[in-house]
Design an enzyme around this catalytic site. Structure first.
Site, PDB file in Angstrom:
ATOM      1  N   GLU A  56       0.859  -1.189   0.000  1.00 25.99           N
ATOM      2  CA  GLU A  56       0.000   0.000   0.000  1.00 25.99           C
ATOM      3  C   GLU A  56       0.894   1.237   0.000  1.00 25.99           C
ATOM      4  O   GLU A  56       2.097   1.142   0.272  1.00 25.99           O
ATOM      5  CB  GLU A  56      -0.899   0.013   1.242  1.00 25.99           C
ATOM      6  CG  GLU A  56      -1.838  -1.173   1.280  1.00 25.99           C
ATOM      7  CD  GLU A  56      -2.790  -1.149   2.473  1.00 25.99           C
ATOM      8  OE1 GLU A  56      -2.746  -0.173   3.259  1.00 25.99           O
ATOM      9  OE2 GLU A  56      -3.565  -2.114   2.598  1.00 25.99           O
ATOM     10  N   SER A  69       7.812  -2.023   2.648  1.00 23.68           N
ATOM     11  CA  SER A  69       8.616  -3.021   3.361  1.00 23.68           C
ATOM     12  C   SER A  69       7.909  -3.445   4.648  1.00 23.68           C
ATOM     13  O   SER A  69       7.955  -4.606   5.052  1.00 23.68           O
ATOM     14  CB  SER A  69       9.995  -2.435   3.705  1.00 23.68           C
ATOM     15  OG  SER A  69      10.657  -2.043   2.521  1.00 23.68           O
ATOM     16  N   ARG A 106      32.750  -4.326 -32.147  1.00 27.70           N
ATOM     17  CA  ARG A 106      33.196  -2.931 -32.087  1.00 27.70           C
ATOM     18  C   ARG A 106      34.723  -2.850 -32.126  1.00 27.70           C
ATOM     19  O   ARG A 106      35.400  -3.486 -31.316  1.00 27.70           O
ATOM     20  CB  ARG A 106      32.678  -2.304 -30.786  1.00 27.70           C
ATOM     21  CG  ARG A 106      33.136  -0.892 -30.543  1.00 27.70           C
ATOM     22  CD  ARG A 106      32.482   0.074 -31.493  1.00 27.70           C
ATOM     23  NE  ARG A 106      32.805   1.460 -31.178  1.00 27.70           N
ATOM     24  CZ  ARG A 106      32.551   2.469 -31.985  1.00 27.70           C
ATOM     25  NH1 ARG A 106      31.977   2.256 -33.178  1.00 27.70           N
ATOM     26  NH2 ARG A 106      32.859   3.687 -31.631  1.00 27.70           N
ATOM     27  N   GLN A 157      28.337   0.098 -20.190  1.00 28.37           N
ATOM     28  CA  GLN A 157      29.709   0.620 -20.240  1.00 28.37           C
ATOM     29  C   GLN A 157      30.472   0.039 -21.434  1.00 28.37           C
ATOM     30  O   GLN A 157      31.187   0.750 -22.139  1.00 28.37           O
ATOM     31  CB  GLN A 157      30.427   0.284 -18.916  1.00 28.37           C
ATOM     32  CG  GLN A 157      31.729   1.013 -18.720  1.00 28.37           C
ATOM     33  CD  GLN A 157      31.532   2.527 -18.560  1.00 28.37           C
ATOM     34  OE1 GLN A 157      30.445   2.987 -18.227  1.00 28.37           O
ATOM     35  NE2 GLN A 157      32.575   3.286 -18.840  1.00 28.37           N
ATOM     36  N   GLU A 186       9.290  -7.628  -4.447  1.00 20.91           N
ATOM     37  CA  GLU A 186       9.241  -8.809  -3.554  1.00 20.91           C
ATOM     38  C   GLU A 186      10.259  -8.685  -2.422  1.00 20.91           C
ATOM     39  O   GLU A 186      10.868  -9.669  -2.003  1.00 20.91           O
ATOM     40  CB  GLU A 186       9.387 -10.118  -4.343  1.00 20.91           C
ATOM     41  CG  GLU A 186       8.213 -10.305  -5.306  1.00 20.91           C
ATOM     42  CD  GLU A 186       7.998 -11.716  -5.774  1.00 20.91           C
ATOM     43  OE1 GLU A 186       8.358 -12.653  -5.052  1.00 20.91           O
ATOM     44  OE2 GLU A 186       7.468 -11.881  -6.880  1.00 20.91           O
ATOM     45  N   SER A 228      16.638  -5.169  -1.321  1.00 22.05           N
ATOM     46  CA  SER A 228      17.880  -5.831  -0.878  1.00 22.05           C
ATOM     47  C   SER A 228      18.075  -5.668   0.630  1.00 22.05           C
ATOM     48  O   SER A 228      18.539  -6.594   1.307  1.00 22.05           O
ATOM     49  CB  SER A 228      19.090  -5.223  -1.598  1.00 22.05           C
ATOM     50  OG  SER A 228      19.102  -5.637  -2.932  1.00 22.05           O
TER      51      SER A 228
HETATM   52  C1  LIG Z   1       7.245  -2.630 -10.868  1.00 21.46           C
HETATM   53  C2  LIG Z   1       6.770  -3.005  -9.502  1.00 21.46           C
HETATM   54  C3  LIG Z   1       5.892  -4.085  -9.370  1.00 21.46           C
HETATM   55  C4  LIG Z   1       5.401  -4.421  -8.110  1.00 21.46           C
HETATM   56  N1  LIG Z   1       4.460  -5.422  -8.006  1.00 21.46           N
HETATM   57  C5  LIG Z   1       3.857  -5.633  -6.814  1.00 21.46           C
HETATM   58  C6  LIG Z   1       2.762  -6.556  -6.718  1.00 21.46           C
HETATM   59  O1  LIG Z   1       2.367  -7.191  -7.701  1.00 21.46           O
HETATM   60  N2  LIG Z   1       2.165  -6.704  -5.509  1.00 21.46           N
HETATM   61  C7  LIG Z   1       2.554  -6.027  -4.391  1.00 21.46           C
HETATM   62  O2  LIG Z   1       1.950  -6.218  -3.340  1.00 21.46           O
HETATM   63  N3  LIG Z   1       3.609  -5.153  -4.449  1.00 21.46           N
HETATM   64  C8  LIG Z   1       4.247  -4.933  -5.635  1.00 21.46           C
HETATM   65  N4  LIG Z   1       5.281  -4.025  -5.713  1.00 21.46           N
HETATM   66  C9  LIG Z   1       5.695  -3.294  -4.520  1.00 21.46           C
HETATM   67  C10 LIG Z   1       7.075  -3.692  -3.987  1.00 21.46           C
HETATM   68  O3  LIG Z   1       7.017  -4.963  -3.412  1.00 21.46           O
HETATM   69  C11 LIG Z   1       7.497  -2.590  -3.008  1.00 21.46           C
HETATM   70  O4  LIG Z   1       7.796  -1.439  -3.776  1.00 21.46           O
HETATM   71  C12 LIG Z   1       8.684  -2.981  -2.159  1.00 21.46           C
HETATM   72  O5  LIG Z   1       8.331  -4.001  -1.260  1.00 21.46           O
HETATM   73  C13 LIG Z   1       9.273  -1.797  -1.379  1.00 21.46           C
HETATM   74  O6  LIG Z   1       8.291  -1.073  -0.726  1.00 21.46           O
HETATM   75  P1  LIG Z   1       8.259   0.526  -0.890  1.00 21.46           P
HETATM   76  O7  LIG Z   1       8.301   0.796  -2.348  1.00 21.46           O
HETATM   77  O8  LIG Z   1       7.114   1.071  -0.136  1.00 21.46           O
HETATM   78  O9  LIG Z   1       9.612   1.038  -0.248  1.00 21.46           O
HETATM   79  P2  LIG Z   1       9.883   1.364   1.309  1.00 21.46           P
HETATM   80  O10 LIG Z   1       9.464   0.232   2.160  1.00 21.46           O
HETATM   81  O11 LIG Z   1       9.329   2.710   1.614  1.00 21.46           O
HETATM   82  O12 LIG Z   1      11.469   1.433   1.314  1.00 21.46           O
HETATM   83  C14 LIG Z   1      12.198   2.616   0.999  1.00 21.46           C
HETATM   84  C15 LIG Z   1      13.665   2.331   1.332  1.00 21.46           C
HETATM   85  O13 LIG Z   1      13.819   2.107   2.742  1.00 21.46           O
HETATM   86  C16 LIG Z   1      14.436   0.861   2.965  1.00 21.46           C
HETATM   87  N5  LIG Z   1      13.907   0.239   4.189  1.00 21.46           N
HETATM   88  C17 LIG Z   1      12.617   0.087   4.552  1.00 21.46           C
HETATM   89  N6  LIG Z   1      12.564  -0.575   5.710  1.00 21.46           N
HETATM   90  C18 LIG Z   1      13.822  -0.859   6.087  1.00 21.46           C
HETATM   91  C19 LIG Z   1      14.414  -1.537   7.200  1.00 21.46           C
HETATM   92  N7  LIG Z   1      13.666  -2.087   8.159  1.00 21.46           N
HETATM   93  N8  LIG Z   1      15.758  -1.639   7.243  1.00 21.46           N
HETATM   94  C20 LIG Z   1      16.528  -1.101   6.258  1.00 21.46           C
HETATM   95  N9  LIG Z   1      16.031  -0.449   5.195  1.00 21.46           N
HETATM   96  C21 LIG Z   1      14.687  -0.343   5.106  1.00 21.46           C
HETATM   97  C22 LIG Z   1      14.097   0.032   1.742  1.00 21.46           C
HETATM   98  O14 LIG Z   1      14.997  -1.053   1.585  1.00 21.46           O
HETATM   99  C23 LIG Z   1      14.205   1.066   0.633  1.00 21.46           C
HETATM  100  O15 LIG Z   1      15.549   1.231   0.283  1.00 21.46           O
HETATM  101  C24 LIG Z   1       5.820  -3.702  -6.966  1.00 21.46           C
HETATM  102  C25 LIG Z   1       6.733  -2.640  -7.107  1.00 21.46           C
HETATM  103  C26 LIG Z   1       7.185  -2.272  -8.353  1.00 21.46           C
HETATM  104  C27 LIG Z   1       8.111  -1.094  -8.457  1.00 21.46           C
END
Ligand SMILES: Cc1cc2nc3c(=O)[nH]c(=O)nc-3n(C[C@H](O)[C@H](O)[C@H](O)COP(=O)(O)OP(=O)(O)OC[C@H]3O[C@@H](n4cnc5c(N)ncnc54)[C@H](O)[C@@H]3O)c2cc1C
Length: 380
Positions: free
Chosen positions: A127, A132, A268, A336, A363, A366
């Protein structure tokens, strides 16, 4: 211990590779530029068994192993990571959740259409305020008589606007934290459910990613998937398997980028010789080939353990973490090695470079994979 693929697995790799080269490669840039997911590809993917790769034959699935699933996703990603992402989300998230936790009636109702490729599957966990930290989701499901009523929205949903069946996680009892989250399965045409904003993305552009909104969306009580309150716990099990798929996607993408760089380095010429004659280029090729091989075997090992019924939380996260990060490096080196030609759309390098970033995010980022691995190591 036997590291050799079986004859059937070699045949499977050749078949999917030939299919991807013939049916996908010619359209890759057109689908990327128009952000178009080719629905017309679904019957062809289904004919190869790629819409129901690991599901039982009784529901029309191909009943392949997790290792074979990796081979399929790898070969699609080598040519088009966006199509591989859609196939992985359809198989590894939505359909897998129903197959793992659905009751017989739910499997009979939803699986055949999904595995025949009549509909695409979507899976809604994320959402706007819960990425995460997915357990902090706000979407609710409230029981009213013989129905559940869904309210809220999901973000970044693969096939959010073009899917036919969706698995969605929602809070059924806020007092119970992550044990108050349940999963539901529903048709996209259900009144009260609609696709919201379609994302315009850096990469993976042919794979549809959209918001999904629920406004007093009533679904039958029988569409509760798995036990009430087990939705989040089941989600983690789905992701243990799903992450193996993203690892395989990363390996395939890295392989595609590496092959493009290898080919270009032989064509190349600069300073009177192919650039492949320079040690600086050779070392990049050697390092990438080595890292890809390591990532492939880490991924197959997680899949092999899954095939034997083991819990693979640690192995899946290790494979996803390593494969996704080496894929980013492979795509970077591919650009590169192409020099300025890596920066323009006449060569495949720039697309691998744009697509690859998703694999260290989707999913579980990292950072989250490292957190999962560390918890496993520390026994937490
Ligand atoms: C193309 C695409 C397809 C997707 N498809 C789906 C789907 O089909 N279904 C679905 O449910 N989701 C889907 N997602 C969502 C995806 O799983 C999330 O974007 C992802 O889990 C990260 O959540 P966030 O984007 O809110 O980032 P955030 O959780 O806000 O993270 C932002 C940053 O903070 C870091 N961070 C957060 N918490 C911690 C912690 N505890 N310790 C260290 N670092 C942390 C993260 O690693 C990241 O670098 C999709 C995303 C994309 C871009």
């Amino acid at each position: 211990m036997d590291f050799r693929p079986t004859e059937e697995q070699e045949l499977l790799r050749r078949t999917v590779r030939e299919f991807a080269e013939a049916e996908i490669r010619p359209h890759v840039m057109e689908w990327d530029e128009s952000q178009h997911f080719p629905m017309e590809l679904l019957p062809k993917l289904a004919a190869l068994g790629l819409m129901g790769i690991q599901f039982p034959e009784e529901h029309g699935g191909s009943a392949m192993s997790a290792v074979e699933y990796c081979i399929c996703i790898e070969e699609l990603a080598r040519v088009c990571p966006a199509i591989a992402l859609s196939v992985a989300a359809h198989n590894g998230l939505c359909t897998s959740h129903i197959a793992m936790f659905g009751n017989d009636a739910q499997k009979e109702e939803f699986l055949p259409r999904l595995v025949r490729g009549e509909v695409l599957g979507a899976w809604g966990l994320t959402e706007a305020g819960a990425g995460s930290d997915a357990a902090s989701m706000r979407t609710t499901a409230t029981r009213q008589g013989q129905c559940w009523v869904l309210n809220g929205s999901k973000s970044f949903i693969t096939h959010g606007s073009i899917g036919g069946v969706m698995v969605v996680m929602a809070v059924t009892d806020r007092t119970k934290g992550h044990r108050g989250i349940s999963a539901f399965v529903l048709e996209h045409a259900t009144p009260g459910m609609r696709a919201g904003k379609k994302e315009s993305k850096l990469g993976m552009r042919a794979s549809d990613t959209s918001e999904v909104v629920f406004e007093d969306c009533r679904i039958p009580a029988t569409h509760l998937l798995g036990e009430e309150g087990q939705g989040f716990i089941n989600t983690l099990q789905v992701l243990d398997a799903g992450r193996i798929g993203i690892a395989a996607l990363s390996v395939g993408l890295a392989q595609g980028a590496y092959e493009a760089a290898l080919r270009y380095s032989k064509e190349r010429r600069q300073f009177g010789q192919p650039i492949a004659a320079f040690q600086a280029i050779q070392w990049k090729l050697a390092d990438n080939a080595t890292r890809i091989e390591a990532a492939r075997w880490l991924t197959y090992r997680a899949a092999y353990l899954k095939d034997r019924g083991a819990r693979t939380t640690r192995e899946s996260s290790m494979a996803k973490l390593f494969a996704s990060e080496i894929a980013v490096k492979a795509a970077d080196d591919c650009v590169q090695i192409h020099g300025g030609y890596g920066f323009v759309k006449d060569y495949p390098a720039e697309k691998y470079f744009r697509d690859v970033k998703l694999v260290t995010i989707g999913e579980g980022t990292s950072e989250i994979q490292r957190l999962v691995i560390a918890r496993q190591l520390l026994g937490q």
